[in-house]
Design an enzyme around this catalytic site. Structure first.
Site, PDB file in Angstrom:
ATOM      1  N   ASP A  27      -2.664   5.968  -3.499  1.00  0.00           N
ATOM      2  CA  ASP A  27      -1.539   5.323  -2.831  1.00  0.00           C
ATOM      3  C   ASP A  27      -0.992   4.239  -3.765  1.00  0.00           C
ATOM      4  O   ASP A  27      -1.408   4.119  -4.919  1.00  0.00           O
ATOM      5  CB  ASP A  27      -1.972   4.753  -1.476  1.00  0.00           C
ATOM      6  CG  ASP A  27      -2.978   3.615  -1.612  1.00  0.00           C
ATOM      7  OD1 ASP A  27      -3.657   3.529  -2.658  1.00  0.00           O
ATOM      8  OD2 ASP A  27      -3.098   2.814  -0.670  1.00  0.00           O
ATOM      9  N   ASP A  42      -1.256   0.917  -4.120  1.00  0.00           N
ATOM     10  CA  ASP A  42      -2.091  -0.118  -4.737  1.00  0.00           C
ATOM     11  C   ASP A  42      -3.467   0.394  -5.138  1.00  0.00           C
ATOM     12  O   ASP A  42      -4.341  -0.384  -5.510  1.00  0.00           O
ATOM     13  CB  ASP A  42      -2.220  -1.332  -3.820  1.00  0.00           C
ATOM     14  CG  ASP A  42      -3.037  -1.061  -2.561  1.00  0.00           C
ATOM     15  OD1 ASP A  42      -2.951   0.064  -2.029  1.00  0.00           O
ATOM     16  OD2 ASP A  42      -3.741  -1.973  -2.097  1.00  0.00           O
ATOM     17  N   SER A  82       0.823  -1.202   0.000  1.00  0.00           N
ATOM     18  CA  SER A  82       0.000   0.000   0.000  1.00  0.00           C
ATOM     19  C   SER A  82       0.862   1.259   0.000  1.00  0.00           C
ATOM     20  O   SER A  82       1.621   1.490  -0.939  1.00  0.00           O
ATOM     21  CB  SER A  82      -0.951  -0.034   1.192  1.00  0.00           C
ATOM     22  OG  SER A  82      -1.893   1.005   1.135  1.00  0.00           O
ATOM     23  N   ASP A 107      -6.109   1.715  -3.644  1.00  0.00           N
ATOM     24  CA  ASP A 107      -7.377   1.527  -2.941  1.00  0.00           C
ATOM     25  C   ASP A 107      -7.700   2.746  -2.069  1.00  0.00           C
ATOM     26  O   ASP A 107      -8.714   2.774  -1.391  1.00  0.00           O
ATOM     27  CB  ASP A 107      -7.391   0.238  -2.113  1.00  0.00           C
ATOM     28  CG  ASP A 107      -6.420   0.243  -0.942  1.00  0.00           C
ATOM     29  OD1 ASP A 107      -5.552   1.144  -0.870  1.00  0.00           O
ATOM     30  OD2 ASP A 107      -6.518  -0.667  -0.099  1.00  0.00           O
TER      31      ASP A 107
END
Length: 488
Positions: A255, A257, A119, A259
């Site tokens: 961010d 990834d 992340s 999400d």
């Protein structure tokens, strides 16, 4: 195949690779083949095979696998692929894609998913997120994985990754192009701060398919740890400068990834994630909002929603809250976190368009919902924020602050109200209430709120502050962390 038995608990203790607020996290150098293989095998054994909805023989068959753009991610994915294959499963390798894209495709195919991503945390760390066919795994399932004993092969635990299946990406793109196709975005000019975010190309495809002019900025092959809850000062300055140079209507980023969204207005001012969540929920006409205690109290003060449910911090808790709400109401249930990640607990229907539920954090939906809301109201993004009551939040963190040290500090503050007031907000009046749902959250007679909690993803102490002015919220947070750093 020669194998050896190993307990995940023992590996967790020796490697310090363990579950945080969302997924397994740890230092890359400690995420060895053995550790990553064991966690994957335990997930297949304890979550996938024990699922109730399909015949047991088919349960480990289909797993969607992908990763972010961290240097270490493809190799870890190759270990996960080997574990899946050795368990008799079929890997659909999606390549480098956003976490919600993988979760969305897996849900559609009643499959499981594994995403290798850390992340927003620095590139010397990484992680693995697990999704059963029901979605993101629960805290109970995390415990089952931790206590599992699994077989590890005595030889190599990796395999060559196949070519990426482009259907996973296409399905996710079409989800949003179809739903927002009538939103009349033509004429809008949106910048994408690409950095090393895994959604940088996919996001451009979606925006251009909706008729939006796209400007791409700041692309790099070196991993940039964008934390949407604690935006770096250089990114604040950069967005403001880009706004003056490129004259856009909005600037989007995510961010690592993708999400969690990072959304800026036409002035390059980054919007707080929980403000984005409130506006997105309003656009979708949500009945019930589920959000952690770290989100702004504007969620209740807006009076836009029939019910607001507060949870501990972390998407598994938000998902659990949405699941419970689904047993109590037939209305639209959504969730969001202070980082901006938005979750759909039930299907959304606007006109003749339907957006299926996706109970995992997503960055694309709030981006498009904010644009659609502004276009519908005939205003800029800054005006949407200005329409909300004057309540502001600010968050930051102390890095390299071990969780044990954080826990010890909060324990002291819990039992010493005078010290808590002096350390957290000495000029905010007396303590009115204390909330220990997650960390140590104190409300003061001035109306100010200061909240301390250890990060679930990294050795950091996070501080969240809320006040009637942005300046005071920032001062509350900054000064509290300064006092902690000085006296601990």
């Amino acid at each position: 195949m020669n194998t050896k038995r190993i307990n995940v608990d023992a590996l967790m203790a020796s490697s310090d690779v363990r579950f945080g607020t969302s997924g397994v996290r740890g230092l890359v150098k400690r995420m060895t083949e053995e550790v990553c293989y064991a966690y994957t095998a335990a997930f297949l054994q304890e979550v996938v095979v024990k699922s109730d909805s399909v015949n047991q023989a088919d349960k480990a068959n289909l797993v969607i696998l992908g990763h972010d753009l961290r240097p270490s991610s493809p190799y870890i994915a190759s270990v996960c692929a080997a574990a899946i294959t050795n368990a008799g499963g079929q890997v659909i390798y999606a390549g480098a894609l956003p976490t919600p894209a993988l979760a969305c495709y897996a849900k559609h195919h009643h499959a499981s998913a594994i995403v290798v991503t850390g992340s927003h945390i620095p590139f010397d760390r990484n992680g693995i997120k697990f999704y059963g066919e029901h979605g993101e795994i629960s805290k109970a399932e995390e415990l089952a994985i931790e206590h599992a004993t699994v077989n590890l092969p005595a030889t190599s635990m990796t395999m060559a990754l196949p070519l990426a299946d482009k259907q996973v990406e296409s399905y996710y793109i079409q989800r949003y192009v179809d739903f927002f196709g009538d939103a009349n975005f033509k004429g809008l000019r949106v910048a994408i701060y690409e950095h090393s975010g895994v959604a940088r190309d996919l996001l451009r495809t979606i925006l251009e398919a909706l008729g939006i002019e796209v400007i791409t900025l700041g692309r790099t092959n070196e991993f940039v740890p964008i934390d949407t809850e604690a935006v770096r000062p250089e990114d604040v300055i950069q967005a403001s400068n880009w706004a003056k140079e490129y004259a856009f209507d909005a600037i989007f980023s995510t961010d690592g990834d993708a999400d969690r969204p990072l959304i800026g207005d036409e002035l390059g001012q980054w919007m707080r994630g929980d403000m984005v969540g409130i506006l997105c929920a309003k656009y979708l006409a949500a009945d019930v909002v589920v959000t952690p205690v770290s989100s702004t109290s504007l969620t209740e003060q807006s009076a836009w929603f029939n019910q607001v449910v507060r949870t501990k911090i972390g998407s598994p808790y938000v998902i659990s809250g949405m699941e419970h709400a689904n047993t109590q109401t037939t209305g639209l249930i959504v969730g969001f976190e202070a980082n901006g990640g938005f979750l759909l607990g039930s299907d959304v229907i606007i006109g003749n368009k339907k957006l299926e539920a996706l109970a995992t954090r997503d960055a694309i939906l709030p981006m498009l919902a904010i644009l659609a809301m502004a276009r519908k109201q005939g205003c800029q993004l800054s005006a949407l924020v200005a329409s909300l009551p004057n309540r502001y939040t600010f968050s930051d963190r102390l890095q390299n602050f071990p969780k044990e040290q954080s826990s010890a500090l909060l324990n002291v503050l819990q039992h010493d109200a005078a010290r808590a007031q002096l350390m957290m907000a000495p000029n905010a009046g007396g303590i009115v209430s204390i909330d220990m749902t997650d960390g140590f959250r104190v409300s003061f007679s001035s109306g100010d709120i200061v909240h301390l909690r250890p990060s679930g993803n990294a050795p950091e102490l996070r501080c969240y502050a809320e006040s009637d002015t942005q300046e005071n919220a920032q001062l509350l947070c900054t000064h509290c962390l300064e006092r902690v750093a000085t006296h601990v």
